[in-house]
Every structure is written in structure tokens, then in C-alpha cells.
Design a protein around this motif. Structure first.
Motif, PDB file in Angstrom:
ATOM      1  N   ASP A 624       0.857  -1.184   0.000  1.00  0.00           N
ATOM      2  CA  ASP A 624       0.000   0.000   0.000  1.00  0.00           C
ATOM      3  C   ASP A 624       0.897   1.239   0.000  1.00  0.00           C
ATOM      4  O   ASP A 624       1.595   1.515   0.976  1.00  0.00           O
ATOM      5  N   GLU A 625       0.882   1.991  -1.083  1.00  0.00           N
ATOM      6  CA  GLU A 625       1.748   3.170  -1.197  1.00  0.00           C
ATOM      7  C   GLU A 625       1.239   4.346  -0.369  1.00  0.00           C
ATOM      8  O   GLU A 625       1.996   5.270  -0.060  1.00  0.00           O
ATOM      9  N   GLN A 626      -0.023   4.343  -0.012  1.00  0.00           N
ATOM     10  CA  GLN A 626      -0.625   5.521   0.620  1.00  0.00           C
ATOM     11  C   GLN A 626      -0.553   5.483   2.146  1.00  0.00           C
ATOM     12  O   GLN A 626      -0.488   6.525   2.790  1.00  0.00           O
ATOM     13  N   ASN A 627      -0.558   4.294   2.729  1.00  0.00           N
ATOM     14  CA  ASN A 627      -0.672   4.166   4.181  1.00  0.00           C
ATOM     15  C   ASN A 627       0.710   4.182   4.824  1.00  0.00           C
ATOM     16  O   ASN A 627       1.538   3.315   4.558  1.00  0.00           O
ATOM     17  N   ASN A 628       0.977   5.145   5.676  1.00  0.00           N
ATOM     18  CA  ASN A 628       2.266   5.224   6.351  1.00  0.00           C
ATOM     19  C   ASN A 628       2.292   4.435   7.649  1.00  0.00           C
ATOM     20  O   ASN A 628       3.347   4.270   8.264  1.00  0.00           O
ATOM     21  N   THR A 629       1.135   3.958   8.100  1.00  0.00           N
ATOM     22  CA  THR A 629       1.080   3.185   9.339  1.00  0.00           C
ATOM     23  C   THR A 629       1.445   1.735   9.083  1.00  0.00           C
ATOM     24  O   THR A 629       2.225   1.131   9.804  1.00  0.00           O
ATOM     25  N   THR A 630       0.869   1.174   8.041  1.00  0.00           N
ATOM     26  CA  THR A 630       1.186  -0.210   7.663  1.00  0.00           C
ATOM     27  C   THR A 630       1.517  -0.257   6.176  1.00  0.00           C
ATOM     28  O   THR A 630       0.933   0.484   5.381  1.00  0.00           O
ATOM     29  N   LEU A 631       2.453  -1.111   5.795  1.00  0.00           N
ATOM     30  CA  LEU A 631       2.888  -1.153   4.400  1.00  0.00           C
ATOM     31  C   LEU A 631       2.003  -2.021   3.526  1.00  0.00           C
ATOM     32  O   LEU A 631       1.987  -1.870   2.309  1.00  0.00           O
ATOM     33  N   PHE A 632       1.278  -2.965   4.126  1.00  0.00           N
ATOM     34  CA  PHE A 632       0.532  -3.936   3.327  1.00  0.00           C
ATOM     35  C   PHE A 632      -0.946  -3.928   3.667  1.00  0.00           C
ATOM     36  O   PHE A 632      -1.351  -3.727   4.812  1.00  0.00           O
ATOM     37  N   LYS A 633      -1.742  -4.168   2.624  1.00  0.00           N
ATOM     38  CA  LYS A 633      -3.139  -4.545   2.800  1.00  0.00           C
ATOM     39  C   LYS A 633      -3.198  -6.062   2.762  1.00  0.00           C
ATOM     40  O   LYS A 633      -2.692  -6.678   1.820  1.00  0.00           O
ATOM     41  N   ASN A 634      -3.811  -6.664   3.744  1.00  0.00           N
ATOM     42  CA  ASN A 634      -3.905  -8.122   3.807  1.00  0.00           C
ATOM     43  C   ASN A 634      -5.318  -8.565   3.444  1.00  0.00           C
ATOM     44  O   ASN A 634      -6.297  -8.041   3.978  1.00  0.00           O
ATOM     45  N   LYS A 635      -5.403  -9.538   2.543  1.00  0.00           N
ATOM     46  CA  LYS A 635      -6.710 -10.077   2.176  1.00  0.00           C
ATOM     47  C   LYS A 635      -6.615 -11.590   2.053  1.00  0.00           C
ATOM     48  O   LYS A 635      -5.667 -12.116   1.465  1.00  0.00           O
TER      49      LYS A 635
END
Length: 754
Positions: A624-635
Motif C-alpha cells: 500500500d503506497e498511501q498508508n504510512n502506518t502499515t505497508l501492506f493490505k492483507n486479504k
């Protein structure tokens, strides 16, 4: 100063120091000058339109003037079912392959003289167009002789049966047929050249033409003939090993290496480590049979780039050598080539396949019928390749994928770098590729069939232009079967990474992905100039002497270094573990990149992500390029499980044969001693060509067999399928087979197949 002189000086300046139980591998590249780039001397074809010209100098390939290191992998369209082509192409692209090489095998297309077959699995044009659809370049290898473990090396039988013809030469009779072959290939490829907006960026002429100076005229004639019929491409090549014939500057010699030798005339275990070493010597003396063992003295190879076309991640087995190739074997070979200065990794084979069966013969290389060196499987050409004959992804696929992503992303940096070698007796091989202060450090602690010991308390001392670096800050251990590719003075926009003991993989926006490539905690060192602050999700950050050193890192999804520059811009550096690195997937659609971590297989087609697995539930991690809290979206996805029901029936050999009645409706005093005879006449022109002749016969009652008036003294059982060898009973001309059934009452019959 030529290449040989430079290499000699490098050996004197490099070595190993051992002190206080610590081993320091030293490489002095401070006096190494940048490559003397020569361009325009290679007589290649049309480089393509303005803005995307492909040009080749004496070191590397450029696209629109920018250095690139493309990845080339071999797939034989005529050995793969047409409806599976797209699946294999997408899997190759997902692994970072940019060029698909393909033999065009003459015998597959003109098995019978004058009858060309470009249909179905042999549809060359459709294959090239499909590669183009998915943005891949194509590199046909058009022979006429190819080898490829094909019958006669791909030369049709009818060519070799012609009297007074000398194949693979400038004999006018052979030239007549070879020219027609090139003409027909060119017709299939018309309009698909790179200059026309098509994907064909090069062709290979002939193969393994080890005739040195004496063979140059024939190679030149082949090139001129290809050009005569419109095969005008940015690159013309030949294989260089075995004293390959290279008319000066007309073609580029390409190189290779294999993890083992299925062609070797022995049954001994191969424990040679030469191909897992860094070396300026390009020629692998062990490819093929009876190759020329001369040193590299035929031509000045420094005038040509170091490209490869046949590095094997697997190998085809023969009847006398059955070899099991490991996942790291091909990766080790290619790391050795890249570290030694190679700027085009070319694999043979990347995708396995199955031999088609000809109209007249089977198509495999064999000793008995063609006198070739080996006997190979009649059907399977699996090759233990990165993509198996079945379409499954092999273990080596996931190893080499890490290297390909690096080359796709950072090949422009590596290509201009000159190789520097150490000379040491240690099994741990070390080399450097350098340009000014920038470099990549390569290391191999691996050799097939050999246990390479763990290297303890290791540091590296690197001298580059006006600078000395010794790293990591504390000695580390490097385990058996480890490979390293570490950056030195690696630019990350306006931030300078002095060194890292981890491999760069890719960059997406402000996310920089690195991977653990040795079993030791990675360490990163940044020049503090232009840096506001550095933090890490784990590990330890120290600032001293104008540098930030981040150590004791534990690679994984949550191992992140955050660097904020003095413009208040962030860089996120993610360090994946060795296992997670194999699960990494990088896709580029237009100007957009996508990065996933998943154990499942993946590819992208028409903007859609395709995931394939043997389980009904799988998890994707998407960067995830937009989220500075976590690098990945998990699905996590669950799909309906597919239950495959298999219906089968046992195949009965005479099923397609005609059942003939052998019995009488009833027995009486008149017919008790009667017999029913069945005759089959057939002609043989030359029975010497027949390996075996077997009669399969399924009688429901007792019978005897006679061939050419000789009773066959082999037992034939009722109510069974009998296998009767009649090879020695046959003769030239007319033959007669007779089967004798004494009368029995009831409904009795037999079926037979010769």
C-alpha cells in the motif's frame, strides 16, 4: 588497456586476509577505470524507431540510450499445446522474463520435403503475436541446425538422405534447401520485426557451430540470407562455445553453462565447481560433446558484450544419465555469470514441453536411428525447467525470480559496471562490479554436490575510487548454499546508502524493497548528509562519524527502516526474509507497479490479477503506497473447492481391432477335426529398419501361429493378451501371417494387432 590486462592487475590487487580469527575478503577496485564503451562497430540490423531504439555496444544493450539488462528465457512453441501458450507466456512474464527465445525446428515444420506445416502447435506467427500481446520481445533461433535434443538436431531426414549433399556448409545444394527454409520462416514473421513495431529483437543463426575461422563464411552467408528475406533485427547472434564461428563484428557470440552433463560418456557423479565461480573466462568447456578445449584466443571477445543464451536452471535427462537438479543450481550458475560481467541472462530451457510425434518418425534425439550422442525421452522435454512440462512452477522459478526483479529494476545501474575478481582457494567466491564509487558485491558459497562450509567471522574490505569501506560493522557468518548481491554507494534519490548486507529487489514510490540473502542479520549504513532522522521497527540505530548504521534487524513483513530527508520526505525500506523473498511478486501495468507477497502463483492478464493454488483459501499481501502506518493490505480469499471426478476404464489392446469368429456353432462327426485359418499378407520394403515386430493376440480358444511358413514356437494362451515376438521371422518383400484355430463349439473369437 585490454580486458585481459585489466583482469591480470585485478588479481594482484585482491585477496583474503585472516586475523584474530576473522576473515576479511578484500577487493581493491580503486584503480579500475570505467568501461571503454565502443559502439557502432557491431554490424547489427535496424535498431527500431526513434525513442525506443535497441542498440548494442561492447558491454551492454541500450533502449533509447539507457542501459538495460533484459532477461531471456527459452520456450519451444511446437513442444507446447497451443491452448497452453498464453498460460506459459504469462508465467514467464510474472517471473521477470522480458524476451522469449524459441527454436524454430526445421524437422517440425518440413518433415516431408516441400510440405510446410505452420498449423496448430506449430503456428510460429500466432506464437510471436501472442508474446507481443503481452508486451514481451521474441528471439527466434532459426537454425537451420538447432540441436535441442531433436532428431538430427532439427534437420529433416530427407535432407540427410540426399546424395552428394554436405549439410551445415556452403555446399550449393545444401544452401538451396537452407535458403528455402529461411524464406519460409521469414514469410511467417513478415511485419513482426522490431523495426515494424513487432516484438522480434534478434535471431540466432545456426547453433554450436564450432568450426572457428573456417566456419565464418557459412555463418556470414546465413546472416545475409536472413536479411535477404527481410529478417532485419537489432541483434544477430551465434553460440560462442566450442570454438564457435564468429565472422568479425557480424554476429555476437553468446555463452552458457549447465548444472550437469547428461551427455557425458560416463556414469560418474559430477562434482565440478567451475561453473559456480566468478571468472573473466566466458567459455564453458563442458557444454556438449567433444567441444574444443582451446583457450579464448580465437577472437578478441572484449569487442563483444558478455551475453548468455543457454544457462540451465534444469537439464534434460538421457537414458544413461538420470540427473536430479536442485532449486539453487541454476540460480548459482546465473549469479556467477552476472557477477562476472554478463549483461544478458539467457536460460535454456525456461519452460518445458513435450515432443510432437512426426508423421514418419518420433522426434527425439537418439543413438540407434540417427547416430547422435544421446538417447532422450521420446515424448517428455520437461528439462526440469522453471516452468515444468505440466505448467507447474518449479522450485528454481522462485529462486531466479529474485534476480530477475533486481535486473528489471536496477539493470541500468549494473550494466556499466566492470567486474573485479578475487583469486582465492576458499570455496566462498567473491567478486565486485564497480563504476567509480558505485558497486555491487557478489558472493557464492555454493557448489552442486558439495557441502561448502559455513564461513565464520567474515567482513569485506572494498576499495573504490578514493574510498575504503569495511563492512558489516561486526563480522558475520555466511552459511552453506548462500548467495549475496549487496549494494555499495547505492543512490536512493537524494539519499546515499553506503552499503547494505541485503539485496535490493525493487522500488515502488517511496517504498524500497530489500531481501535477506544470507543467514545473518542484515545491516544498512546511510550517509547522514541530507538525512533528518532514521528509525527502525526493529533492530538498532546508531549515528556516528557522519553515518547511520542500522543493525540487528530481523527481516520480515514488519521489518521497516524509515528515513526522513531534510526536505521532510520519507523513504520506507522493507527487508523481507529469505522465504518471503521467494513469495514476492512484482507487476507493471503501464506506469503503475504492483507488489504482492503470497505463497500462491500469480500473473496479470489484461489488468486482472490471476492467482492459482492447490488450496481453496489463500492470502495476499498487497503493498500500500498511501498508508504510512502499515505497508501492506492483507486479504484472504476462499473459493469453492473444485472436485475433480475421474472416470476411466482399463484400455484393452485389441479394442480397435476387428474380432473374428474362430468357433463352430456346433461340433459333429464331420467337423470335429476341422480347423479355421486366418491369413494376413503384408509387404516390407526393408525389414532391417524394424527394431521389433510384436503380434498382440487375444484368442478365446487355443491356436497356433505361423509366419512365412515357419511355426512360431511361443506359447499363446487362451483368454489372455499374448505378446509374441516375430521380429526374426520377417523378410524383405511379401510376408504372410497365418493363425490356426481347431474347431470348438460355441461363440469364440480373437482379435490381434501387429
Amino acid at each position: 588497456m585490454n580486458i585481459r590486462t585489466i583482469s591480470f592487475l585485478i588479481v594482484l590487487l585482491a585477496g583474503i586476509e585472516t586475523m584474530n580469527g576473522q576473515t576479511v575478503y578484500s577487493i581493491d577496485a580503486s584503480k579500475i577505470k570505467n568501461a571503454n564503451i565502443q559502439s557502432g562497430h557491431l554490424k547489427m540490423g535496424n535498431p527500431g524507431p526513434e525513442g525506443r531504439k535497441i542498440e548494442i555496444n561492447n558491454r551492454y544493450m541500450t533502449l533509447n540510450g539507457k542501459p538495460i539488462i533484459p532477461v531471456m528465457g527459452e520456450m519451444h512453441f511446437s513442444r507446447v499445446a497451443k491452448d497452453q501458450w498464453e498460460d506459459r507466456i504469462l508465467k514467464m512474464k510474472a517471473c521477470g522474463v522480458n524476451i522469449i527465445a524459441c527454436y524454430v525446428l526445421w524437422i517440425h515444420h518440413e518433415e516431408i520435403e516441400g510440405q510446410f506445416d505452420w498449423n496448430g502447435n506449430k503456428d510460429l506467427r500466432a506464437f510471436v503475436e501472442l508474446c507481443a500481446k503481452h508486451g514481451l520481445w521474441v528471439y527466434p533461433r532459426i537454425g537451420p541446425w538447432c540441436h535441442a535434443e531433436v532428431r538430427n538436431g532439427g534437420t529433416p531426414d530427407w535432407i540427410l538422405l540426399k546424395e552428394n549433399l554436405k549439410d551445415r556448409s556452403n555446399d550449393p545444394l545444401y544452401q538451396r534447401y537452407a535458403e528455402e527454409w529461411y524464406k519460409q520462416v521469414a514469410l511467417q514473421l513478415k511485419g513482426l520485426m522490431y523495426k515494424d513495431g513487432g516484438p522480434i529483437v534478434g535471431v540466432q543463426l545456426e547453433n554450436e557451430y564450432g568450426r572457428g575461422k573456417t566456419g565464418e563464411a557459412h555463418i556470414l552467408w546465413l546472416k545475409q540470407t536472413a536479411q535477404k528475406y527481410g529478417i532485419d533485427v537489432p541483434m544477430y547472434t551465434v553460440t560462442g562455445w566450442g570454438n564457435g564461428s564468429v565472422p568479425p563484428y557480424e554476429v555476437i557470440p553468446l555463452w552458457g553453462a549447465y548444472p550437469d552433463e547428461p551427455w557425458a560418456a560416463n556414469l560418474l557423479r559430477n562434482e565440478d565447481c567451475q561453473n559456480f565461480k566468478f571468472s573473466s573466462f566466458r567459455n564453458d568447456e563442458n557444454i556438449g560433446n567433444d567441444v574444443n578445449k582451446a583457450k579464448e584466443s580465437y577472437i578478441d571477445y572484449s569487442a563483444y558484450p558478455f551475453f548468455t543464451c543457454e544457462v540451465g536452471v534444469g537439464i534434460e535427462n538421457t537414458d544413461h544419465r538420470r540427473l536430479q537438479i536442485g532449486s539453487l543450481d541454476g540460480y548459482g550458475l546465473m549469479m556467477a555469470k552476472i557477477g562476472s560481467g554478463s549483461n544478458l541472462p539467457g536460460y535454456y530451457m525456461f519452460t518445458g514441453g513435450s515432443n510432437p510425434h512426426g508423421l514418419l518418425t518420433s522426434m527425439e534425439e537418439n543413438r540407434e536411428e540417427t547416430g547422435y550422442w544421446n538417447t532422450n525421452p521420446i515424448i517428455s522435454y520437461d528439462f526440469q525447467a522453471a516452468i515444468r512440462e505440466s505448467g507447474e512452477l518449479n522450485g528454481n522459478y522462485f529462486e531466479i525470480k529474485k534476480l530477475h526483479y533486481f535486473l528489471n529494476e536496477f539493470g541500468d545501474r549494473l550494466a556499466p559496471m566492470e567486474p573485479v575478481f578475487t583469486e582465492n582457494k576458499d570455496r566462498f567466491q567473491v567478486a565486485l562490479r564497480v563504476q567509480d564509487k558505485r558497486a555491487f558485491l557478489f558472493g557464492i558459497n555454493y557448489c552442486r554436490h558439495n557441502l561448502t562450509s559455513e564461513k565464520k567471522n567474515v567482513q569485506f574490505n572494498i576499495n573504490v575510487q578514493n574510498e575504503n569501506l569495511q563492512f558489516p560493522s561486526k563480522p558475520i557468518n555466511i552459511s552453506d548454499s548462500s548467495f549475496i548481491m549487496w549494494p555499495v554507494n547505492f543512490s536512493m534519490q537524494n539519499i546515499l546508502l553506503k552499503y547494505a548486507t541485503a539485496q535490493p529487489l525493487c522500488v515502488i514510490g517511496n517504498r524500497w524493497i530489500f531481501i535477506e540473502d544470507a543467514d545473518s542479520s542484515p545491516e544498512f549504513c546511510f550517509d547522514s548528509l541530507n538525512i533528518q532522522n532514521v528509525s527502525a521497527s526493529n533492530g538498532k540505530v546508531n549515528q556516528k562519524n557522519g553515518r547511520y548504521i542500522i543493525s540487528n534487524l530481523k527481516p520480515g513483513f514488519d521489518c521497516v527502516i524509515t528515513v526522513r530527508d531534510k526536505n521532510n520526505q520519507e523513504r520506507k525500506i522493507l527487508i523481507l526474509s529469505k522465504e518471503e523473498a521467494k513469495q514476492a511478486w512484482l507487476f507493471k501495468e503501464g506506469d503503475k507497479k504492483y507488489f504482492f507477497i503470497s505463497q500462491s502463483g500469480m500473473n496479470v492478464n489484461n489488468g486482472k490479477l490471476h492467482v492459482f493454488d492447490t488450496t481453496a483459501s489463500f492470502t495476499l499481501k498487497m503493498l500500500d503506497e498511501q498508508n504510512n502506518t502499515t505497508l501492506f493490505k492483507n486479504k484472504t480469499y476462499t473459493v469453492p473447492e473444485k472436485k475433480i471426478s475421474i472416470n476411466y476404464k482399463e484400455s484393452f489392446l485389441p479394442d480397435k481391432a476387428q474380432w473374428l469368429k474362430t468357433s463352430a456353432t456346433e461340433l459333429n462327426e464331420k467337423n470335429q477335426l476341422w480347423h479355421r485359418f486366418f491369413l494376413k499378407d503384408f509387404s516390407l520394403n526393408n525389414p532391417a529398419y524394424i527394431k521389433t515386430a510384436t503380434l498382440f493376440i487375444a484368442p478365446q480358444s487355443y491356436c497356433r501361429l505361423q509366419v512365412n511358413n515357419i511355426w512360431v514356437n511361443q506359447e499363446i494362451s487362451a483368454d489372455a493378451i499374448n505378446k509374441v515376438d516375430i521380429t526374426g521371422y520377417l523378410k524383405k518383400g511379401e510376408n504372410r501371417l497365418l493363425i490356426d484355430f481347431p474347431f470348438e463349439a460355441g461363440q469364440k473369437a480373437f482379435a490381434a494387432k501387429l
